[in-house]
Design an enzyme around this catalytic site. Structure first.
Site, PDB file in Angstrom:
ATOM      1  N   ASN A  47     -19.425  55.265   8.067  1.00  0.00           N
ATOM      2  CA  ASN A  47     -18.717  54.659   9.190  1.00  0.00           C
ATOM      3  C   ASN A  47     -17.530  55.527   9.557  1.00  0.00           C
ATOM      4  O   ASN A  47     -16.569  55.627   8.800  1.00  0.00           O
ATOM      5  CB  ASN A  47     -18.221  53.264   8.798  1.00  0.00           C
ATOM      6  CG  ASN A  47     -19.347  52.298   8.567  1.00  0.00           C
ATOM      7  OD1 ASN A  47     -19.757  51.598   9.467  1.00  0.00           O
ATOM      8  ND2 ASN A  47     -19.866  52.270   7.346  1.00  0.00           N
ATOM      9  N   HIS A  78      -7.151  80.307   6.574  1.00  0.00           N
ATOM     10  CA  HIS A  78      -7.002  81.733   6.825  1.00  0.00           C
ATOM     11  C   HIS A  78      -6.716  82.477   5.527  1.00  0.00           C
ATOM     12  O   HIS A  78      -5.909  82.038   4.710  1.00  0.00           O
ATOM     13  CB  HIS A  78      -5.843  81.994   7.798  1.00  0.00           C
ATOM     14  CG  HIS A  78      -6.098  81.470   9.167  1.00  0.00           C
ATOM     15  ND1 HIS A  78      -7.016  82.027  10.023  1.00  0.00           N
ATOM     16  CD2 HIS A  78      -5.553  80.435   9.843  1.00  0.00           C
ATOM     17  CE1 HIS A  78      -7.017  81.369  11.155  1.00  0.00           C
ATOM     18  NE2 HIS A  78      -6.138  80.393  11.076  1.00  0.00           N
ATOM     19  N   ALA A 126      -3.364  55.429   4.169  1.00  0.00           N
ATOM     20  CA  ALA A 126      -3.153  55.994   5.500  1.00  0.00           C
ATOM     21  C   ALA A 126      -2.054  57.046   5.480  1.00  0.00           C
ATOM     22  O   ALA A 126      -1.061  56.920   4.774  1.00  0.00           O
ATOM     23  CB  ALA A 126      -2.789  54.881   6.482  1.00  0.00           C
TER      24      ALA A 126
END
Length: 166
Positions: A47, A78, A126
């Protein structure tokens, strides 16, 4: 009418992912703007609520994965040592694999960098940046993400055995 528009938008996002993904198993839900690289393998019941997978490194995501909005996985960086220019080499990137095991949940705006494995059942808070491996059942967060708690493993295993997946 609003439901129809939402349905069409989700279909558009899912088709965008399906055009690029290496392999996947249905069901796959793509509820927000998402893209993957050509080296991405998705398990069953993934999901995405806004996932961007950048770079050329391999990404393996297990079953029952859930992402919050605006999540990012970066598989390439990089080369800065022994390159042909400063601040980084203009010719080559370094690609690193990302492995997300089964039943992992990423909160909104989580960033996962290449070379990382997130263990089964882990939850990432979060706004976190995952720069190193996260063990099974861990709850981690911060920048860089650190383990600060753990799931109730007995309840987790019970729900898993019963096949109760969101």
């Amino acid at each position: 009418m609003k439901k129809l528009i939402l349905y069409l938008i989700k279909g558009f996002y899912k088709n965008k992912v399906l055009k690029t993904v290496k392999s996947y198993t249905e069901p796959l839900k793509v509820n927000g703007y998402s893209f993957v690289n050509k080296n991405t393998v998705l398990g069953k019941n993934c999901n995405f609520n806004g996932m961007k997978i950048k770079g050329c490194g391999e990404v393996s995501i297990g079953n029952n994965f859930h992402s919050g909005q605006e999540c990012l996985m970066i598989t390439s960086y990089h080369k800065y040592d022994n390159g042909d220019a400063i601040p980084y080499d203009s010719q080559k990137n370094v690609d690193k694999e990302i492995v997300i095991e089964n039943n992992v949940w990423l909160g909104d705006r989580v960033i996962v960098l290449g070379g990382v494995r997130i263990g089964e059942g882990a939850i990432i808070q979060a706004g976190s940046v995952v720069v190193s491996d996260i063990p099974k059942f861990a709850i981690a967060g911060g920048h860089p993400a650190k383990v600060f708690s753990q799931r109730d493993i007995v309840n987790y295993e019970k729900l898993k055995k019963e096949g109760r997946f969101h």
